[in-house]
Design a protein around this motif. Structure first.
Motif, PDB file in Angstrom:
ATOM      1  N   VAL A 162       0.840  -1.204   0.000  1.00 51.29           N
ATOM      2  CA  VAL A 162       0.000   0.000   0.000  1.00 51.29           C
ATOM      3  C   VAL A 162       0.872   1.250   0.000  1.00 51.29           C
ATOM      4  CG1 VAL A 162      -1.585   1.361   1.433  1.00 51.29           C
ATOM      5  CG2 VAL A 162      -2.018  -1.083   1.056  1.00 51.29           C
ATOM      6  N   GLU A 163       1.874   1.284   0.851  1.00 48.54           N
ATOM      7  CA  GLU A 163       2.748   2.451   0.938  1.00 48.54           C
ATOM      8  C   GLU A 163       3.556   2.646  -0.343  1.00 48.54           C
ATOM      9  OE1 GLU A 163       5.018   2.387   4.551  1.00 48.54           O
ATOM     10  OE2 GLU A 163       3.225   2.330   5.792  1.00 48.54           O
ATOM     11  N   LEU A 164       4.008   1.563  -0.938  1.00 46.81           N
ATOM     12  CA  LEU A 164       4.755   1.647  -2.193  1.00 46.81           C
ATOM     13  C   LEU A 164       3.867   2.205  -3.307  1.00 46.81           C
ATOM     14  CD1 LEU A 164       7.545   0.127  -3.588  1.00 46.81           C
ATOM     15  CD2 LEU A 164       5.601  -0.893  -4.742  1.00 46.81           C
ATOM     16  N   VAL A 165       2.656   1.676  -3.425  1.00 48.50           N
ATOM     17  CA  VAL A 165       1.713   2.139  -4.441  1.00 48.50           C
ATOM     18  C   VAL A 165       1.413   3.618  -4.261  1.00 48.50           C
ATOM     19  CG1 VAL A 165      -0.707   1.968  -5.162  1.00 48.50           C
ATOM     20  CG2 VAL A 165       0.686  -0.111  -4.949  1.00 48.50           C
ATOM     21  N   LEU A 166       1.101   4.017  -3.037  1.00 49.27           N
ATOM     22  CA  LEU A 166       0.805   5.431  -2.784  1.00 49.27           C
ATOM     23  C   LEU A 166       1.996   6.323  -3.111  1.00 49.27           C
ATOM     24  CD1 LEU A 166      -1.174   5.174   0.539  1.00 49.27           C
ATOM     25  CD2 LEU A 166      -2.052   6.045  -1.637  1.00 49.27           C
ATOM     26  N   SER A 167       3.179   5.898  -2.709  1.00 44.23           N
ATOM     27  CA  SER A 167       4.381   6.694  -2.989  1.00 44.23           C
ATOM     28  C   SER A 167       4.546   6.915  -4.487  1.00 44.23           C
ATOM     29  CB  SER A 167       5.632   6.012  -2.431  1.00 44.23           C
ATOM     30  OG  SER A 167       5.597   6.004  -1.027  1.00 44.23           O
ATOM     31  N   GLU A 168       4.385   5.859  -5.251  1.00 48.08           N
ATOM     32  CA  GLU A 168       4.571   5.965  -6.701  1.00 48.08           C
ATOM     33  C   GLU A 168       3.488   6.827  -7.341  1.00 48.08           C
ATOM     34  OE1 GLU A 168       6.076   5.894 -10.353  1.00 48.08           O
ATOM     35  OE2 GLU A 168       7.106   5.155  -8.573  1.00 48.08           O
ATOM     36  N   LEU A 169       2.244   6.591  -6.987  1.00 48.18           N
ATOM     37  CA  LEU A 169       1.150   7.324  -7.625  1.00 48.18           C
ATOM     38  C   LEU A 169       1.160   8.809  -7.271  1.00 48.18           C
ATOM     39  CD1 LEU A 169      -1.822   4.789  -7.425  1.00 48.18           C
ATOM     40  CD2 LEU A 169      -0.089   5.073  -9.219  1.00 48.18           C
ATOM     41  N   VAL A 170       1.407   9.127  -6.009  1.00 49.19           N
ATOM     42  CA  VAL A 170       1.446  10.541  -5.616  1.00 49.19           C
ATOM     43  C   VAL A 170       2.687  11.208  -6.208  1.00 49.19           C
ATOM     44  CG1 VAL A 170       1.530  12.166  -3.680  1.00 49.19           C
ATOM     45  CG2 VAL A 170       0.042  10.163  -3.557  1.00 49.19           C
ATOM     46  N   THR A 171       3.820  10.517  -6.224  1.00 56.37           N
ATOM     47  CA  THR A 171       5.028  11.078  -6.836  1.00 56.37           C
ATOM     48  C   THR A 171       4.777  11.403  -8.303  1.00 56.37           C
ATOM     49  OG1 THR A 171       6.521   9.934  -5.322  1.00 56.37           O
ATOM     50  CG2 THR A 171       7.438  10.607  -7.440  1.00 56.37           C
ATOM     51  N   ASN A 172       4.111  10.510  -9.022  1.00 61.18           N
ATOM     52  CA  ASN A 172       3.801  10.790 -10.423  1.00 61.18           C
ATOM     53  C   ASN A 172       2.909  12.018 -10.561  1.00 61.18           C
ATOM     54  OD1 ASN A 172       5.352   8.697 -11.297  1.00 61.18           O
ATOM     55  ND2 ASN A 172       3.651   7.357 -11.818  1.00 61.18           N
ATOM     56  N   GLY A 173       1.920  12.141  -9.696  1.00 61.63           N
ATOM     57  CA  GLY A 173       1.055  13.317  -9.736  1.00 61.63           C
ATOM     58  C   GLY A 173       1.825  14.595  -9.481  1.00 61.63           C
ATOM     59  N   VAL A 174       2.755  14.539  -8.549  1.00 57.72           N
ATOM     60  CA  VAL A 174       3.572  15.707  -8.200  1.00 57.72           C
ATOM     61  C   VAL A 174       4.546  16.040  -9.331  1.00 57.72           C
ATOM     62  CG1 VAL A 174       5.417  16.476  -6.642  1.00 57.72           C
ATOM     63  CG2 VAL A 174       3.348  15.423  -5.707  1.00 57.72           C
ATOM     64  N   ARG A 175       5.228  15.046  -9.837  1.00 59.85           N
ATOM     65  CA  ARG A 175       6.274  15.299 -10.844  1.00 59.85           C
ATOM     66  C   ARG A 175       5.750  15.602 -12.241  1.00 59.85           C
ATOM     67  NH1 ARG A 175      10.721  10.736  -9.290  1.00 59.85           N
ATOM     68  NH2 ARG A 175      11.436  11.767  -7.393  1.00 59.85           N
ATOM     69  N   HIS A 176       4.692  14.930 -12.627  1.00 62.73           N
ATOM     70  CA  HIS A 176       4.268  15.024 -14.024  1.00 62.73           C
ATOM     71  C   HIS A 176       3.027  15.876 -14.253  1.00 62.73           C
ATOM     72  CE1 HIS A 176       7.295  12.052 -14.810  1.00 62.73           C
ATOM     73  NE2 HIS A 176       6.729  11.204 -13.978  1.00 62.73           N
ATOM     74  N   ALA A 177       2.311  16.200 -13.204  1.00 65.30           N
ATOM     75  CA  ALA A 177       1.054  16.909 -13.415  1.00 65.30           C
ATOM     76  C   ALA A 177       0.956  18.228 -12.649  1.00 65.30           C
ATOM     77  CB  ALA A 177      -0.111  16.005 -13.025  1.00 65.30           C
ATOM     78  N   ALA A 178       2.002  18.609 -11.953  1.00 68.00           N
ATOM     79  CA  ALA A 178       1.929  19.778 -11.077  1.00 68.00           C
ATOM     80  C   ALA A 178       1.525  21.049 -11.811  1.00 68.00           C
ATOM     81  CB  ALA A 178       3.261  19.980 -10.352  1.00 68.00           C
TER      82      ALA A 178
END
Length: 155
Positions: free
Chosen positions: A60-76
């Motif tokens: 769960v923590e790995l999935v959240l880290s990856e998905l939120v990181t993608n939102g931050v890095r690619h969609a900010a």
């Protein structure tokens, strides 16, 4: 009804019903949001007494880290707030991360390409979801963005 009455009623409900629900929140598209989301969701799941072993909690923590990181890095640039949704229903956990960028990641649908540098995190997310008996995908939003989601069975 005051919070004490609500809390005491919670103890009268079967455990399955105490866990079911949906929780939504948003975070700014900054790097500091990644650990905040991870901790917030972990604390929520513990408070709800969701039966997650260490291995599934790590997933769960790995999935959240990856998905939120993608939102931050690619969609900010197109996303004033990254949305996070946690749903517990019928013995399944669904994690969704919404951003305002229209790009739909192909990594969830593809096999790794040795020449591609990006997208490996989403391939890891897909592998974790499938290995746990879950699923993952991308759903467009009415506003033109997307929700990247993962479902995991609770054992």
């Amino acid at each position: 009804m005051d919070s004490r009455s609500h809390a005491s009623m919670q103890h009268l409900l079967p455990a399955r019903h105490r866990q079911d629900g949906t929780w939504r929140f948003t975070v700014p598209p900054v790097e500091g949001s990644v650990p905040w989301v991870r901790h917030a969701v972990r604390d929520l799941l513990r408070r709800r007494r969701v039966p997650l072993g260490d291995e599934l909690m790590f997933a769960v923590e790995l999935v959240l880290s990856e998905l939120v990181t993608n939102g931050v890095r690619h969609a900010a640039l197109l996303t004033p707030r990254v949305g996070v949704e946690v749903t517990l229903q019928d013995g399944r956990l669904r994690l969704g991360v919404e951003d305002g960028h229209p790009y739909r990641p192909r990594a969830l649908e593809a096999s790794p390409d040795r020449h591609e540098i990006g997208g490996r995190g989403l391939l890891l997310v897909k592998a974790v979801a499938l290995e746990a008996g879950g699923d993952c995908g991308v759903t467009p939003t009415a506003a033109g963005g997307k929700v990247v989601w993962v479902t995991l069975p609770l054992r």
